[in-house]
Design a protein around this motif. Structure first.
Motif, PDB file in Angstrom:
ATOM      1  N   LEU A   4       0.843  -1.192   0.000  1.00 47.41           N
ATOM      2  CA  LEU A   4       0.000   0.000   0.000  1.00 47.41           C
ATOM      3  C   LEU A   4       0.880   1.244   0.000  1.00 47.41           C
ATOM      4  CD1 LEU A   4      -2.954   1.108   0.326  1.00 47.41           C
ATOM      5  CD2 LEU A   4      -2.488   1.171   2.783  1.00 47.41           C
ATOM      6  N   GLU A  35      -1.150  -0.806  -4.418  1.00 47.94           N
ATOM      7  CA  GLU A  35      -2.366   0.001  -4.352  1.00 47.94           C
ATOM      8  C   GLU A  35      -2.003   1.396  -3.859  1.00 47.94           C
ATOM      9  OE1 GLU A  35      -6.695   0.384  -2.047  1.00 47.94           O
ATOM     10  OE2 GLU A  35      -5.416  -1.367  -1.714  1.00 47.94           O
ATOM     11  N   LEU A  37      -3.045   4.812  -2.186  1.00 50.88           N
ATOM     12  CA  LEU A  37      -4.040   5.476  -1.352  1.00 50.88           C
ATOM     13  C   LEU A  37      -3.757   6.975  -1.443  1.00 50.88           C
ATOM     14  CD1 LEU A  37      -5.005   4.391   2.283  1.00 50.88           C
ATOM     15  CD2 LEU A  37      -5.230   6.709   1.417  1.00 50.88           C
ATOM     16  N   LYS A  73      -7.223  -0.662   5.556  1.00 47.01           N
ATOM     17  CA  LYS A  73      -6.313  -0.845   4.425  1.00 47.01           C
ATOM     18  C   LYS A  73      -4.880  -1.081   4.914  1.00 47.01           C
ATOM     19  CE  LYS A  73      -8.702   1.472   0.623  1.00 47.01           C
ATOM     20  NZ  LYS A  73      -8.638   0.266  -0.252  1.00 47.01           N
ATOM     21  N   GLU A  76      -4.590  -4.622   6.153  1.00 49.72           N
ATOM     22  CA  GLU A  76      -4.667  -5.647   5.110  1.00 49.72           C
ATOM     23  C   GLU A  76      -3.393  -5.718   4.264  1.00 49.72           C
ATOM     24  OE1 GLU A  76      -8.136  -4.515   2.971  1.00 49.72           O
ATOM     25  OE2 GLU A  76      -9.539  -5.333   4.473  1.00 49.72           O
TER      26      GLU A  76
END
Length: 262
Positions: A4, A35, A37, A73, A76
């Motif tokens: 992330l 990912e 953010l 998030k 995870e």
């Protein structure tokens, strides 16, 4: 493996390009899922400084926004990249608001099974201050910080020599990050990590009435247990442990002194 990226930039500029180059290098040897953010796109209200999250728990925060979703998030992810350009010799306001809203994690750290990487870009100055700040934040939140990188990035078309230099820096950083991700065991804590644990352990053991939520969190984690050396069960250097216990003793002494004075 899920990585992330906490993106503190308000635009897809130098920091995003650096992260993308870092991702491309890493994915040459690792099928990691990235990912982004983007903090600019999330509903994050400024901290009110009411201290409710400290004394009563984060669920009691009067702000109703996306903090619970963002924490999920983080939980995870296998690893987190804290990415920010330098604004005013430190991180952006977006990143600072994000960190402020997670202030309760400084009291109740939780990301011990995750690794963190810090990536900062600047036009000229401020890299070290921003890197140091993000590294400290991630470490206090429980992450194992396994790498940091600072890049001078001038514009969309940098001189070839600067672009090549940054490429080498990112390549080395990505390789080291990958090695850390593939290492199952967490490294033993440094001396300041151990001091932080024992100081916090000592402080919260004395603050049941003042900060009951923090006290219960530490108690439930078993961090008040006799003989506990660190947040997680990993080898601790005996000298570091001695320094931590001294720091803990001094913390209790100071709290009791302040309580008597009050």
């Amino acid at each position: 493996m899920k990585i992330l990226v906490i993106m503190g930039s308000p635009r897809k500029g130098n920091t995003f390009r650096a992260c993308e180059e870092f991702r491309e290098i890493l994915q040459q040897d690792c099928a990691a899922e990235f990912e982004y953010l983007w903090l600019k796109d999330r509903h994050l209200l400024p901290c009110k400084g009411c201290l409710s999250c400290f004394s009563r728990g984060e669920e009691k925060c009067p702000n109703r926004d996306e903090v619970p979703t963002l924490e999920q998030k983080l939980l995870e992810a296998d690893a987190v990249v804290f990415a920010s350009p330098v604004y005013g010799f430190n991180v952006t306001g977006l990143m600072k608001t994000f960190i402020d809203r997670f202030s309760y994690v400084f009291h109740r750290p939780r990301f011990f099974d995750k690794k963190a990487f810090v990536l900062v870009t600047a036009g000229v100055l401020g890299l070290n201050d921003a890197i140091s700040y993000l590294e400290k934040v991630a470490g206090l939140w429980g992450f194992e910080v396994v790498g940091t990188t600072g890049l001078i990035m001038t514009n969309d078309n940098p001189p070839r020599s600067l672009a090549e230099k940054n490429k080498k820096i990112l390549t080395k950083a990505a390789k080291e990050f990958l090695t850390a991700l593939q290492r199952n065991k967490r490294k033993s804590p440094g001396i300041m990590d151990v001091i932080v644990f024992h100081s916090g352990r000592a402080a919260f053991s004395q603050l049941e009435k003042v900060s009951p939520f923090d006290y219960q969190y530490w108690k439930n984690k078993g961090w008040f247990s006799p003989g506990r050396q660190y947040f997680v069960d990993i080898p601790v250097n005996p000298l570091f442990l001695a320094a931590g216990r001294i720091a803990g003793w001094m913390t209790i002494r100071q709290i009791r002194k302040d309580t008597v004075l009050d």
